[in-house]
Design a protein around this motif. Structure first.
Motif, PDB file in Angstrom:
ATOM      1  N   LEU A   1     -12.973 -15.532  -3.113  1.00 58.03           N
ATOM      2  CA  LEU A   1     -11.438 -15.454  -2.435  1.00 58.03           C
ATOM      3  C   LEU A   1     -11.066 -13.994  -2.939  1.00 58.03           C
ATOM      4  CD1 LEU A   1     -10.035 -19.056  -3.105  1.00 58.03           C
ATOM      5  CD2 LEU A   1     -10.563 -17.953  -1.092  1.00 58.03           C
ATOM      6  N   SER A   2     -11.465 -13.451  -4.055  1.00 63.16           N
ATOM      7  CA  SER A   2     -10.725 -12.304  -4.424  1.00 63.16           C
ATOM      8  C   SER A   2     -11.233 -11.102  -3.242  1.00 63.16           C
ATOM      9  CB  SER A   2     -11.445 -11.871  -5.781  1.00 63.16           C
ATOM     10  OG  SER A   2     -10.868 -12.533  -6.699  1.00 63.16           O
ATOM     11  N   GLY A   3     -12.297 -11.288  -2.841  1.00 62.93           N
ATOM     12  CA  GLY A   3     -12.950 -10.185  -2.008  1.00 62.93           C
ATOM     13  C   GLY A   3     -12.365 -10.461  -0.715  1.00 62.93           C
ATOM     14  N   ALA A   4     -12.125 -11.719  -0.263  1.00 63.93           N
ATOM     15  CA  ALA A   4     -11.414 -11.712   0.866  1.00 63.93           C
ATOM     16  C   ALA A   4     -10.137 -11.499   1.004  1.00 63.93           C
ATOM     17  CB  ALA A   4     -11.453 -13.351   1.465  1.00 63.93           C
ATOM     18  N   GLY A   5      -9.262 -11.533  -0.087  1.00 59.45           N
ATOM     19  CA  GLY A   5      -7.613 -10.927  -0.432  1.00 59.45           C
ATOM     20  C   GLY A   5      -7.721  -9.632  -0.301  1.00 59.45           C
ATOM     21  N   ILE A   6      -8.926  -8.773  -0.865  1.00 61.63           N
ATOM     22  CA  ILE A   6      -8.877  -7.577  -0.765  1.00 61.63           C
ATOM     23  C   ILE A   6      -9.074  -6.897   0.597  1.00 61.63           C
ATOM     24  CG2 ILE A   6     -10.271  -5.395  -1.362  1.00 61.63           C
ATOM     25  CD1 ILE A   6     -10.712  -6.820  -4.078  1.00 61.63           C
ATOM     26  N   VAL A   7      -9.854  -7.440   1.432  1.00 59.73           N
ATOM     27  CA  VAL A   7     -10.293  -7.228   2.774  1.00 59.73           C
ATOM     28  C   VAL A   7      -8.923  -7.272   3.680  1.00 59.73           C
ATOM     29  CG1 VAL A   7     -11.560  -7.688   4.997  1.00 59.73           C
ATOM     30  CG2 VAL A   7     -12.597  -7.740   2.791  1.00 59.73           C
ATOM     31  N   THR A   8      -8.364  -8.649   3.498  1.00 59.49           N
ATOM     32  CA  THR A   8      -6.978  -8.976   4.296  1.00 59.49           C
ATOM     33  C   THR A   8      -6.049  -7.668   4.065  1.00 59.49           C
ATOM     34  OG1 THR A   8      -7.701 -11.293   4.320  1.00 59.49           O
ATOM     35  CG2 THR A   8      -5.315 -10.613   5.002  1.00 59.49           C
ATOM     36  N   ALA A   9      -5.707  -7.618   2.704  1.00 61.46           N
ATOM     37  CA  ALA A   9      -4.525  -6.761   2.390  1.00 61.46           C
ATOM     38  C   ALA A   9      -4.815  -5.254   2.805  1.00 61.46           C
ATOM     39  CB  ALA A   9      -4.568  -6.742   0.770  1.00 61.46           C
ATOM     40  N   ALA A  10      -5.883  -4.967   2.475  1.00 62.09           N
ATOM     41  CA  ALA A  10      -6.434  -3.423   2.986  1.00 62.09           C
ATOM     42  C   ALA A  10      -6.304  -3.294   4.488  1.00 62.09           C
ATOM     43  CB  ALA A  10      -7.726  -3.022   2.543  1.00 62.09           C
ATOM     44  N   LEU A  11      -6.703  -4.180   5.280  1.00 65.77           N
ATOM     45  CA  LEU A  11      -6.408  -4.073   6.713  1.00 65.77           C
ATOM     46  C   LEU A  11      -5.252  -4.104   7.491  1.00 65.77           C
ATOM     47  CD1 LEU A  11      -9.813  -6.070   7.977  1.00 65.77           C
ATOM     48  CD2 LEU A  11      -9.366  -3.784   7.762  1.00 65.77           C
ATOM     49  N   VAL A  12      -4.298  -5.187   6.481  1.00 69.77           N
ATOM     50  CA  VAL A  12      -3.062  -5.017   7.089  1.00 69.77           C
ATOM     51  C   VAL A  12      -2.235  -3.526   6.561  1.00 69.77           C
ATOM     52  CG1 VAL A  12      -0.945  -6.178   6.585  1.00 69.77           C
ATOM     53  CG2 VAL A  12      -2.907  -7.541   6.910  1.00 69.77           C
ATOM     54  N   ALA A  13      -2.620  -3.308   5.478  1.00 68.99           N
ATOM     55  CA  ALA A  13      -1.869  -1.864   4.965  1.00 68.99           C
ATOM     56  C   ALA A  13      -2.470  -0.797   5.745  1.00 68.99           C
ATOM     57  CB  ALA A  13      -2.202  -1.687   3.479  1.00 68.99           C
ATOM     58  N   ALA A  14      -3.496  -0.767   6.556  1.00 71.95           N
ATOM     59  CA  ALA A  14      -4.064   0.388   7.224  1.00 71.95           C
ATOM     60  C   ALA A  14      -3.172   0.951   8.164  1.00 71.95           C
ATOM     61  CB  ALA A  14      -5.220  -0.058   7.753  1.00 71.95           C
ATOM     62  N   SER A  15      -2.113  -0.034   8.767  1.00 69.06           N
ATOM     63  CA  SER A  15      -1.201   0.578   9.644  1.00 69.06           C
ATOM     64  C   SER A  15       0.234   0.309   9.238  1.00 69.06           C
ATOM     65  CB  SER A  15      -1.463  -0.303  11.101  1.00 69.06           C
ATOM     66  OG  SER A  15      -1.396  -1.504  10.778  1.00 69.06           O
ATOM     67  N   ASP A  16       0.394   0.100   7.850  1.00 72.78           N
ATOM     68  CA  ASP A  16       1.737  -0.011   7.455  1.00 72.78           C
ATOM     69  C   ASP A  16       2.436   1.404   7.107  1.00 72.78           C
ATOM     70  OD1 ASP A  16       4.019  -0.985   6.423  1.00 72.78           O
ATOM     71  OD2 ASP A  16       3.088  -1.993   4.479  1.00 72.78           O
ATOM     72  N   GLY A  17       3.811   1.476   7.558  1.00 72.06           N
ATOM     73  CA  GLY A  17       4.265   2.741   7.235  1.00 72.06           C
ATOM     74  C   GLY A  17       5.597   2.535   6.552  1.00 72.06           C
ATOM     75  N   SER A  18       5.794   1.330   6.067  1.00 73.15           N
ATOM     76  CA  SER A  18       7.171   1.048   5.288  1.00 73.15           C
ATOM     77  C   SER A  18       6.985   1.695   3.973  1.00 73.15           C
ATOM     78  CB  SER A  18       7.194  -0.538   5.019  1.00 73.15           C
ATOM     79  OG  SER A  18       6.156  -0.858   4.309  1.00 73.15           O
ATOM     80  N   ALA A  19       6.065   1.891   3.301  1.00 76.21           N
ATOM     81  CA  ALA A  19       6.029   2.582   2.057  1.00 76.21           C
ATOM     82  C   ALA A  19       6.522   4.269   2.116  1.00 76.21           C
ATOM     83  CB  ALA A  19       4.644   2.795   1.422  1.00 76.21           C
ATOM     84  N   LEU A  20       5.971   4.728   3.166  1.00 73.53           N
ATOM     85  CA  LEU A  20       6.746   6.230   3.529  1.00 73.53           C
ATOM     86  C   LEU A  20       8.256   6.134   4.036  1.00 73.53           C
ATOM     87  CD1 LEU A  20       3.644   8.185   5.386  1.00 73.53           C
ATOM     88  CD2 LEU A  20       4.643   8.359   3.187  1.00 73.53           C
ATOM     89  N   ASP A  21       8.577   5.177   4.747  1.00 74.72           N
ATOM     90  CA  ASP A  21       9.831   4.907   5.012  1.00 74.72           C
ATOM     91  C   ASP A  21      10.715   4.890   3.896  1.00 74.72           C
ATOM     92  OD1 ASP A  21       9.610   5.133   7.689  1.00 74.72           O
ATOM     93  OD2 ASP A  21       9.390   3.008   8.007  1.00 74.72           O
TER      94      ASP A  21
END
Length: 212
Positions: free
Chosen positions: A103-123
């Motif tokens: 589950l740890s591995g699956a969570g890392i994959v999901t979080a990384a792929l979601v964040a790959a197109s996230d620009g909220s941190a820069l905003d």
């Protein structure tokens, strides 16, 4: 012409599960450790970049993986702990820890792929830098590091799957301690009364030099 059918030797059949267990153990350890290292390394790298426009002009902004999401790094540490804990438990406990590893591995994959197109941190960074809460980032782009973190998560997930499938054949640390504790204690040989040095050594060990 007579045909002779080869019958597999019982010892070779018994050794096959042991060999597969050793191979799966080595692969799981390598995948788990490498996957956690990749996820932790990627979290420290630059994931997104862009420019913010304010009254004074445009200035560049960057965001590291830890700025975008802290999930991959946190789950990488959980995965490492679960990988070590697999060898400290047996039976149902090992299955639970192996599931946590997967589950740890699956969570890392999901979080990384979601964040790959996230620009909220820069905003958010643009709003802090400019003092304008409505400020946003232009020319937003992302690096390949989120996908490196996702690859690390896949390796941890593979380690978890191997632990679930073959973990029952792997050794446990507690087993070695139990076998060691079960060994009978040697009976001390009585000291020779004609050799004083043996009497003193027996006393230093807390033994009765007479052997009584």
């Amino acid at each position: 012409m007579e045909y002779v059918t080869a019958v597999p030797h019982p010892s070779s059949e018994a050794a096959a599960p042991a060999r597969s267990g050793r191979r799966s153990l080595a692969v799981a350890l390598l995948c788990g450790a490498l996957g956690a290292a990749l996820a932790l390394l990627a979290s420290r790298q630059r994931w997104a970049e862009g420019t913010a426009t304010v009254a004074g002009g445009a200035f560049p902004l960057t965001a590291k993986g830890s700025d975008v999401t802290g999930v991959p790094a946190a789950l990488a540490i959980v995965g490492l702990a679960a990988l070590v804990a697999v060898f400290a438990v047996r039976g149902a406990g090992r299955l639970l820890v192996s599931g946590l590893l997967a589950l740890s591995g699956a969570g890392i994959v999901t979080a990384a792929l979601v964040a790959a197109s996230d620009g909220s941190a820069l905003d958010d960074e643009a709003a802090r830098a400019s003092g304008d809460t409505s400020a946003t980032v232009a020319a937003l782009s992302h690096t390949g590091w989120p996908y490196v973190a996702a690859a690390g998560g896949l390796l941890i997930l593979l380690a978890g799957v191997l632990a679930l499938r073959y973990g029952g054949r792997w050794p446990a640390m507690s087993g070695r301690y139990e076998r060691g504790a079960a060994r009978p204690r040697r009976t001390a040989r009585p000291a020779d009364p004609e050799r004083p040095e043996e009497i003193w050594k027996a006393l230093d060990r807390g033994e009765d030099p007479t052997g009584a």
